[in-house]
Scaffold this motif. Structure first.
Motif, mmCIF file in Angstrom:
data_model
loop_
_atom_site.group_PDB
_atom_site.id
_atom_site.type_symbol
_atom_site.label_atom_id
_atom_site.label_comp_id
_atom_site.label_asym_id
_atom_site.label_seq_id
_atom_site.Cartn_x
_atom_site.Cartn_y
_atom_site.Cartn_z
ATOM 1 N N PHE A 56 -4.298 2.586 13.396
ATOM 2 C CA PHE A 56 -3.197 2.374 12.453
ATOM 3 C C PHE A 56 -3.028 0.896 12.083
ATOM 4 O O PHE A 56 -2.890 0.548 10.901
ATOM 5 C CB PHE A 56 -1.903 2.915 13.075
ATOM 6 N N ASN A 57 -3.029 0.023 13.082
ATOM 7 C CA ASN A 57 -2.697 -1.390 12.840
ATOM 8 C C ASN A 57 -3.646 -2.086 11.869
ATOM 9 O O ASN A 57 -3.190 -2.798 10.962
ATOM 10 C CB ASN A 57 -2.626 -2.155 14.155
ATOM 11 N N PRO A 58 -4.975 -1.950 12.022
ATOM 12 C CA PRO A 58 -5.849 -2.684 11.099
ATOM 13 C C PRO A 58 -5.763 -2.223 9.651
ATOM 14 O O PRO A 58 -5.902 -3.031 8.740
ATOM 15 C CB PRO A 58 -7.262 -2.467 11.675
ATOM 16 N N LYS A 59 -5.508 -0.928 9.416
ATOM 17 C CA LYS A 59 -5.432 -0.485 8.020
ATOM 18 C C LYS A 59 -4.152 -0.998 7.367
ATOM 19 O O LYS A 59 -4.164 -1.416 6.198
ATOM 20 C CB LYS A 59 -5.534 1.038 7.918
ATOM 21 N N VAL A 60 -3.041 -0.990 8.103
ATOM 22 C CA VAL A 60 -1.792 -1.511 7.551
ATOM 23 C C VAL A 60 -1.885 -3.013 7.349
ATOM 24 O O VAL A 60 -1.415 -3.554 6.344
ATOM 25 C CB VAL A 60 -0.611 -1.139 8.468
ATOM 26 N N ALA A 61 -2.531 -3.709 8.305
ATOM 27 C CA ALA A 61 -2.708 -5.156 8.162
ATOM 28 C C ALA A 61 -3.545 -5.475 6.930
ATOM 29 O O ALA A 61 -3.247 -6.428 6.192
ATOM 30 C CB ALA A 61 -3.364 -5.732 9.416
ATOM 31 N N ALA A 62 -4.585 -4.673 6.682
ATOM 32 C CA ALA A 62 -5.434 -4.889 5.505
ATOM 33 C C ALA A 62 -4.649 -4.677 4.226
ATOM 34 O O ALA A 62 -4.698 -5.493 3.291
ATOM 35 C CB ALA A 62 -6.638 -3.952 5.553
ATOM 36 N N ARG A 63 -3.897 -3.587 4.165
ATOM 37 C CA ARG A 63 -3.103 -3.313 2.949
ATOM 38 C C ARG A 63 -2.075 -4.413 2.705
ATOM 39 O O ARG A 63 -1.905 -4.887 1.570
ATOM 40 C CB ARG A 63 -2.394 -1.968 3.079
ATOM 41 N N GLY A 74 -0.500 -12.768 -8.987
ATOM 42 C CA GLY A 74 -0.049 -12.079 -10.186
ATOM 43 C C GLY A 74 -1.036 -11.078 -10.739
ATOM 44 O O GLY A 74 -1.045 -10.817 -11.954
ATOM 45 N N ARG A 75 -1.860 -10.478 -9.877
ATOM 46 C CA ARG A 75 -2.821 -9.475 -10.352
ATOM 47 C C ARG A 75 -2.330 -8.077 -9.989
ATOM 48 O O ARG A 75 -1.875 -7.839 -8.862
ATOM 49 C CB ARG A 75 -4.202 -9.711 -9.739
ATOM 50 N N ARG A 76 -2.435 -7.150 -10.927
ATOM 51 C CA ARG A 76 -1.976 -5.776 -10.701
ATOM 52 C C ARG A 76 -3.078 -4.985 -9.981
ATOM 53 O O ARG A 76 -4.087 -4.611 -10.575
ATOM 54 C CB ARG A 76 -1.619 -5.093 -12.011
ATOM 55 N N VAL A 77 -2.872 -4.766 -8.701
ATOM 56 C CA VAL A 77 -3.805 -3.979 -7.885
ATOM 57 C C VAL A 77 -2.977 -3.003 -7.060
ATOM 58 O O VAL A 77 -2.110 -3.412 -6.281
ATOM 59 C CB VAL A 77 -4.656 -4.874 -6.959
ATOM 60 N N TYR A 78 -3.227 -1.718 -7.251
ATOM 61 C CA TYR A 78 -2.521 -0.704 -6.474
ATOM 62 C C TYR A 78 -3.246 -0.497 -5.158
ATOM 63 O O TYR A 78 -4.467 -0.306 -5.116
ATOM 64 C CB TYR A 78 -2.447 0.609 -7.251
ATOM 65 N N LEU A 79 -2.488 -0.544 -4.055
ATOM 66 C CA LEU A 79 -3.041 -0.398 -2.713
ATOM 67 C C LEU A 79 -2.286 0.706 -1.991
ATOM 68 O O LEU A 79 -1.075 0.858 -2.160
ATOM 69 C CB LEU A 79 -2.911 -1.703 -1.932
ATOM 70 N N ALA A 80 -2.994 1.465 -1.170
ATOM 71 C CA ALA A 80 -2.339 2.526 -0.410
ATOM 72 C C ALA A 80 -3.154 2.843 0.828
ATOM 73 O O ALA A 80 -4.361 2.585 0.894
ATOM 74 C CB ALA A 80 -2.172 3.782 -1.265
ATOM 75 N N CYS A 81 -2.461 3.394 1.823
ATOM 76 C CA CYS A 81 -3.097 3.862 3.052
ATOM 77 C C CYS A 81 -2.955 5.385 3.138
ATOM 78 O O CYS A 81 -1.854 5.917 2.967
ATOM 79 C CB CYS A 81 -2.446 3.227 4.277
ATOM 80 N N VAL A 97 -7.716 2.952 3.430
ATOM 81 C CA VAL A 97 -7.166 2.008 2.450
ATOM 82 C C VAL A 97 -7.904 2.214 1.133
ATOM 83 O O VAL A 97 -9.130 2.342 1.126
ATOM 84 C CB VAL A 97 -7.321 0.535 2.901
ATOM 85 N N ILE A 98 -7.147 2.239 0.031
ATOM 86 C CA ILE A 98 -7.769 2.262 -1.290
ATOM 87 C C ILE A 98 -7.199 1.132 -2.131
ATOM 88 O O ILE A 98 -6.087 0.653 -1.883
ATOM 89 C CB ILE A 98 -7.562 3.610 -2.023
ATOM 90 N N ALA A 99 -7.978 0.717 -3.111
ATOM 91 C CA ALA A 99 -7.523 -0.266 -4.093
ATOM 92 C C ALA A 99 -7.963 0.205 -5.467
ATOM 93 O O ALA A 99 -9.098 0.667 -5.647
ATOM 94 C CB ALA A 99 -8.099 -1.644 -3.791
ATOM 95 N N VAL A 100 -7.047 0.089 -6.419
ATOM 96 C CA VAL A 100 -7.345 0.436 -7.814
ATOM 97 C C VAL A 100 -6.883 -0.740 -8.668
ATOM 98 O O VAL A 100 -5.723 -1.151 -8.597
ATOM 99 C CB VAL A 100 -6.640 1.724 -8.266
ATOM 100 N N LEU A 101 -7.785 -1.274 -9.453
ATOM 101 C CA LEU A 101 -7.505 -2.483 -10.215
ATOM 102 C C LEU A 101 -6.811 -2.173 -11.541
ATOM 103 O O LEU A 101 -7.071 -1.150 -12.182
ATOM 104 C CB LEU A 101 -8.804 -3.239 -10.512
ATOM 105 N N ASP A 102 -5.936 -3.106 -11.912
ATOM 106 C CA ASP A 102 -5.352 -3.124 -13.264
ATOM 107 C C ASP A 102 -4.634 -1.830 -13.622
ATOM 108 O O ASP A 102 -4.796 -1.274 -14.714
ATOM 109 C CB ASP A 102 -6.443 -3.432 -14.302
ATOM 110 N N VAL A 103 -3.819 -1.346 -12.675
ATOM 111 C CA VAL A 103 -2.968 -0.182 -12.938
ATOM 112 C C VAL A 103 -1.549 -0.539 -12.516
ATOM 113 O O VAL A 103 -1.306 -1.559 -11.869
ATOM 114 C CB VAL A 103 -3.449 1.066 -12.173
ATOM 115 N N GLU A 104 -0.608 0.308 -12.888
ATOM 116 C CA GLU A 104 0.785 0.065 -12.525
ATOM 117 C C GLU A 104 0.950 0.141 -11.009
ATOM 118 O O GLU A 104 0.469 1.080 -10.360
ATOM 119 C CB GLU A 104 1.697 1.095 -13.195
#
Length: 286
Positions: A56-63, A74-81, A97-104
């Motif tokens: 749990f700890n490393p994924k939350v730390a990464a996000r 100031g870059r729009r990057v959606y992050l989630a665990c 962990v996921i990242a999606v660029l240039d979304v709300e």
């Protein structure tokens, strides 16, 4: 079994988003009913076991480290665990962990590729006690076939970090070759590396601070500020004391001068009286 629109049935044991061609034919109301029906939470099972701190700890730390960094620049990057991800007609999956660029950037219950209009750009899995085959073999093939640009696996127990990137025009991953102990993410424009059993992200030579480091830094800044305030207050107290002493001396000097002025006025009055008396005596004798 729950029904969404009459044209698509959600299997609770294997929930899937509809194929893209069917999604394209749906009305906005039908699409919304599909999204409302797609589950975002699952009961604990062998497929989704409970996790311990080592996972749990490393994924939350990464996000959190990535979230703070992208917010600062100031870059729009959606992050989630562990967010449920639905590709059209594909089995649900939820990377650590996921990242999606240039979304709300907003809170979501799920990521539906059809509804969002794009797939995820970056996936990270933390391997502790689960199946290495799933993360290092199955996901490598599946994530590449879905078009996820980059995929990283952090094997915390063995202290290994591996990265994969889609070759241009290909649906297969190529391993990312380490450069001076770091793996470059072209999606995030950052480097990934290990410090002992910790995963760190780097921008240039600087590591992205984690939450506890930011709190420690903030605590140090607050401590320094409080020390400066205390020092300033001490200095102000000393200045105030000196001012009060000078004002006391000024008041004493003013009272002394007032007394001197009164004595001078009295002496001048007496002199005038004496001169007047002398003139009177002169006139009488004259």
């Amino acid at each position: 079994m729950q029904r969404a629109p009459t044209s698509w049935v959600i299997d609770p044991d294997d929930p899937r988003a509809p194929p893209q061609e069917l999604w394209d034919r749906m009305t906005p109301e039908e699409r919304q009913r599909v999204l409302d029906t797609l589950p975002s939470e699952f009961e604990i099972s062998e497929a989704c076991p409970p996790e311990g701190d080592f996972h749990f700890n490393p994924k939350v730390a990464a996000r959190d480290a990535l979230g703070g960094y992208f917010q600062r620049i100031g870059r729009r990057v959606y992050l989630a665990c562990e967010l449920p991800v639905y590709y059209p007609a594909e089995r649900i999956f939820a990377p650590d962990v996921i990242a999606v660029l240039d979304v709300e950037v907003k809170e979501r219950a799920r990521w539906s590729v059809s509804a969002e209009g794009k797939g995820i750009d970056f996936a990270l899995e933390i391997l502790w006690s689960g199946s290495s085959k799933k993360d290092l073999e199955d996901n490598v093939t599946r994530y590449a076939s879905l078009g996820i640009s980059e995929y990283f696996v952090f094997d915390r127990k063995r202290r290994r970090l591996r990265g994969f990137r889609l070759a241009e025009g290909s649906a297969r991953y190529q391993p990312i070759v380490p450069q001076e102990g770091r793996l470059a993410s072209t999606v995030l424009d950052l480097d990934l590396s290990l410090e002992g059993d910790r995963l760190r992200f780097f921008h240039g030579l600087a590591p992205l601070p984690e939450t506890h480091e930011l709190l420690a830094r903030l605590g140090s800044m607050v401590g320094d500020l409080e020390a400066r305030i205390e020092e300033t207050e001490t200095s102000l107290d000393e200045e105030r004391r000196r001012f009060d002493e000078e004002r006391r001396r000024f008041d004493e000097e003013r009272r002394r001068l007032d007394a001197e002025r009164q004595r001078a006025d009295e002496a001048e009055r007496r002199l005038a009286e004496a001169l007047a008396e002398l003139e009177r005596i002169k006139r009488e004798r004259g």
